[in-house]
Each structure stands twice: as structure tokens, then as C-alpha cells.
Write a protein that holds these residues in place. Structure first.
Motif, mmCIF file in Angstrom:
data_model
loop_
_atom_site.group_PDB
_atom_site.id
_atom_site.type_symbol
_atom_site.label_atom_id
_atom_site.label_comp_id
_atom_site.label_asym_id
_atom_site.label_seq_id
_atom_site.Cartn_x
_atom_site.Cartn_y
_atom_site.Cartn_z
ATOM 1 N N ASP A 1 -0.620 -3.299 3.405
ATOM 2 C CA ASP A 1 -0.608 -1.724 3.521
ATOM 3 C C ASP A 1 -2.049 -1.261 2.992
ATOM 4 O O ASP A 1 -2.302 -0.178 3.333
ATOM 5 N N ALA A 2 -2.847 -1.852 2.363
ATOM 6 C CA ALA A 2 -3.843 -1.322 1.863
ATOM 7 C C ALA A 2 -5.227 -1.608 2.525
ATOM 8 O O ALA A 2 -6.185 -1.076 2.527
ATOM 9 N N TYR B 1 -10.104 -1.192 8.206
ATOM 10 C CA TYR B 1 -11.339 -1.545 8.625
ATOM 11 C C TYR B 1 -12.032 -2.797 7.690
ATOM 12 O O TYR B 1 -13.162 -2.628 7.488
ATOM 13 N N GLY B 2 -11.222 -3.944 7.614
ATOM 14 C CA GLY B 2 -11.606 -5.113 6.866
ATOM 15 C C GLY B 2 -11.682 -4.911 5.533
ATOM 16 O O GLY B 2 -12.097 -5.984 4.761
ATOM 17 N N PHE B 3 -11.348 -3.804 4.845
ATOM 18 C CA PHE B 3 -11.715 -3.661 3.331
ATOM 19 C C PHE B 3 -10.340 -3.191 2.616
ATOM 20 O O PHE B 3 -9.418 -2.396 3.297
ATOM 21 N N LEU B 4 -10.233 -3.441 1.570
ATOM 22 C CA LEU B 4 -9.014 -2.690 0.951
ATOM 23 C C LEU B 4 -9.159 -1.282 0.224
ATOM 24 O O LEU B 4 -9.950 -1.161 -0.272
ATOM 25 N N PHE C 1 -8.932 1.275 -2.276
ATOM 26 C CA PHE C 1 -8.770 1.115 -3.589
ATOM 27 C C PHE C 1 -7.673 1.850 -4.311
ATOM 28 O O PHE C 1 -6.982 1.751 -5.058
ATOM 29 N N GLU C 2 -7.593 3.239 -3.589
ATOM 30 C CA GLU C 2 -6.853 4.202 -4.063
ATOM 31 C C GLU C 2 -5.372 4.016 -3.815
ATOM 32 O O GLU C 2 -4.564 4.142 -4.643
ATOM 33 N N LYS C 3 -4.943 3.288 -2.771
ATOM 34 C CA LYS C 3 -3.746 2.694 -2.635
ATOM 35 C C LYS C 3 -3.183 1.716 -3.373
ATOM 36 O O LYS C 3 -2.025 1.761 -4.102
ATOM 37 N N ILE C 4 -4.327 1.035 -4.043
ATOM 38 C CA ILE C 4 -3.812 -0.176 -4.872
ATOM 39 C C ILE C 4 -3.698 0.714 -6.222
ATOM 40 O O ILE C 4 -2.796 0.254 -7.050
ATOM 41 N N GLU C 5 -4.680 1.644 -6.563
ATOM 42 C CA GLU C 5 -4.520 2.284 -7.728
ATOM 43 C C GLU C 5 -3.282 3.037 -7.925
ATOM 44 O O GLU C 5 -2.544 3.005 -9.004
#
Length: 268
Positions: free
Chosen positions: A244-245, A248-251, A253-257
Motif C-alpha cells: 500500500d505504501a 515509484y520504488g520508495f515507501l 512515509f506519510e502513509k506509514i505514519e
């Protein structure tokens, strides 16, 4: 018990020694650079820019055409073209100033100075990498952004490796707080999840070479302990959050937050 607000977490300014919030990108007293706060601001702004660009791509146009009468169709088309042009120009200008804001306060070295710096320092960085002295690399990268003139290692071949090692170290620091039953913030839990997911799931998708992946995989058992034992994730839950997070190959951060609040509830 989690701290109600990450702003309660404080550190000393490396420039003037004043006590400041860890989320401040610059010291409010002397303007000195605060790496941890600037890094957090950078990621938050980066993800907001990506979200805005994604929303721009999804703006519907067909719905407007249905409302246009035959008599003024030509005029409306012209107005739409103008509106789209203005929106695109506004978006480009907004993005430009957002990127300027992200790097505000940096006295960046010019390209020639940066090239000379690369030639002088990259051999040292290569030696530290080969020797496994990753903490030296990390500390060196922090010091770069607190100098009067900022040089970067973006052209160094192992730049992405250092980012992933930094994710691991941040997660490991948060892990130690939980294990020692110290106070932790929502930011601590977020960085713990962020580092754990990156090391456990994202190494193959981040453009790292085989040697870098092999070196980082040494930390996978520790991050699995963090996710599945301390933070009480199930494997299905962790993999779903990762998917879900991932953007473009990156996580993101705000979704995980946002998800971190659920984790904090089950830890309390």
C-alpha cells in the motif's frame, strides 16, 4: 507509553547549543541546520509533491464537455485550453518553489567545487564502505549538511546504500527504546516500521546492486524481530502495508505514519 506529540522530543543545536524540537529543519535561534528535522521535512514535501502530481493526472475533462452547449462550444474550448495552460504553468511554478523551499538554507557548492570534492572524498568513502564502517559514512553524511558550504555524495556509487543503512539505524534506535521500555513517540514507531519494511521487503526494488543487497540483508533478522515480535505485525499485515505504501520504488512515509497510530494502540 507514547509521547502525545513528536515536538516534545528535543535535541541541542549543533551550531549554537540551544535546545530545539527534533522536527525543526533549522534552529529558530541561529538558523543552524538540523539534519533529522530537515530529513523529515524533505520526505514529507517529496510525498506531497508526488501526491499532487498524481491528482493532477487524474483530473477529468470529459465531464466538462457535457455541460458545454453547441452554440458556445468553440468559445468554451478556447477557455478550457487557456485554463489547462494556466493550471500547468501554476503547477510547474508551485513545484519549483516547493523544491526551493525544501533546499532553503543550503549554501550549495557549485558544480566545479562539487566535482573536485568528489575526486578528493570518494576514495575515502569507498574505503569505509569496503571495510563495513557504515556508521562513519552515516556520520560523515550528517556533517555535510551542517557545514557552511554544502557538498553532497549524490554522485557516489553507494549513495542509495547509505540511505537504506540510515533507515535501518533509525529503526534500530526506535527498537532499543521499545525494548528498554523508554518513552517513544509516533515518529519513533513510524521510523521503526519504515526501516523494517525497507530492509525486509524493498531491497530488491530500490536499484541496489547485488553487493549492497547482500550487506543489507545481514540486518534482516533484526528487522524481522522488530516488526513481528516487538511491533506485533503479522506477515500478511506487514506485506499489505508495504504494498500500500510503495510508490515509484520508495515507501510513502506519510502513509506509514498514519498506520503507526494503529500499532501504538496495540503496544499501549
Amino acid at each position: 507509553m507514547a509521547e502525545p506529540d513528536i515536538a516534545l522530543k528535543q535535541r541541542k543545536c549543533q551550531n549554537c547549543g540551544a535546545t530545539i524540537s527534533v522536527i525543526e529543519p533549522k534552529c529558530p535561534y541561529c538558523g543552524g541546520f538540523n539534519y533529522e528535522g530537515a530529513k523529515r521535512k524533505y520526505f514529507r514535501d517529496l510525498y506531497r509533491i508526488r501526491d499532487k502530481l498524481k491528482q493532477l493526472e487524474e483530473i477529468p475533462t470529459e465531464s466538462y464537455k457535457a455541460e458545454v452547449s453547441v452554440q458556445i462550444k468553440r468559445i468554451i474550448k478556447i477557455l478550457l485550453i487557456c485554463a489547462v495552460s494556466i493550471a500547468v504553468i501554476y503547477g510547474i511554478v508551485a513545484l519549483f518553489f516547493k523544491l526551493i523551499d525544501i533546499t532553503d538554507g543550503f549554501n550549495q557548492a557549485d558544480p566545479k567545487e562539487q566535482l573536485l570534492w568528489d575526486r578528493e572524498n570518494f576514495p575515502m568513502l569507498d574505503e569505509w564502505y569496503e571495510a563495513g564502517e557504515y556508521d562513519k559514512l552515516l556520520e560523515f553524511s550528517y556533517e555535510l549538511y551542517s557545514a557552511d558550504k554544502v557538498y553532497t555524495y549524490v554522485n557516489w556509487q553507494h549513495e542509495d546504500f547509505i540511505w537504506f543503512y540510515a533507515y535501518y539505524r533509525d529503526a534500530k534506535d526506535a527498537m532499543e527504546k521499545i525494548q528498554q521500555k523508554e518513552k517513544y513517540s509516533s515518529y519513533d514507531i513510524t521510523t521503526a516500521i519504515y526501516g523494517g519494511l525497507n530492509i525486509c521487503y524493498n531491497l530488491e526494488n530500490a536499484g541496489l546492486d547485488e553487493d549492497e543487497i547482500k550487506r543489507l540483508e545481514e540486518y534482516k533478522p533484526t528487522m524481522e524481530t522488530l516488526l513481528f515480535d516487538l511491533l506485533k505485525f503479522t506477515e500478511k499485515e506487514a506485506l499489505q502495508l508495504y504494498e500500500d505504501a510503495l510508490e515509484y520504488g520508495f515507501l510513502n512515509f506519510e502513509k506509514i505514519e498514519k498506520y503507526a497510530s494503529n500499532v501504538i494502540k496495540r503496544l499501549d
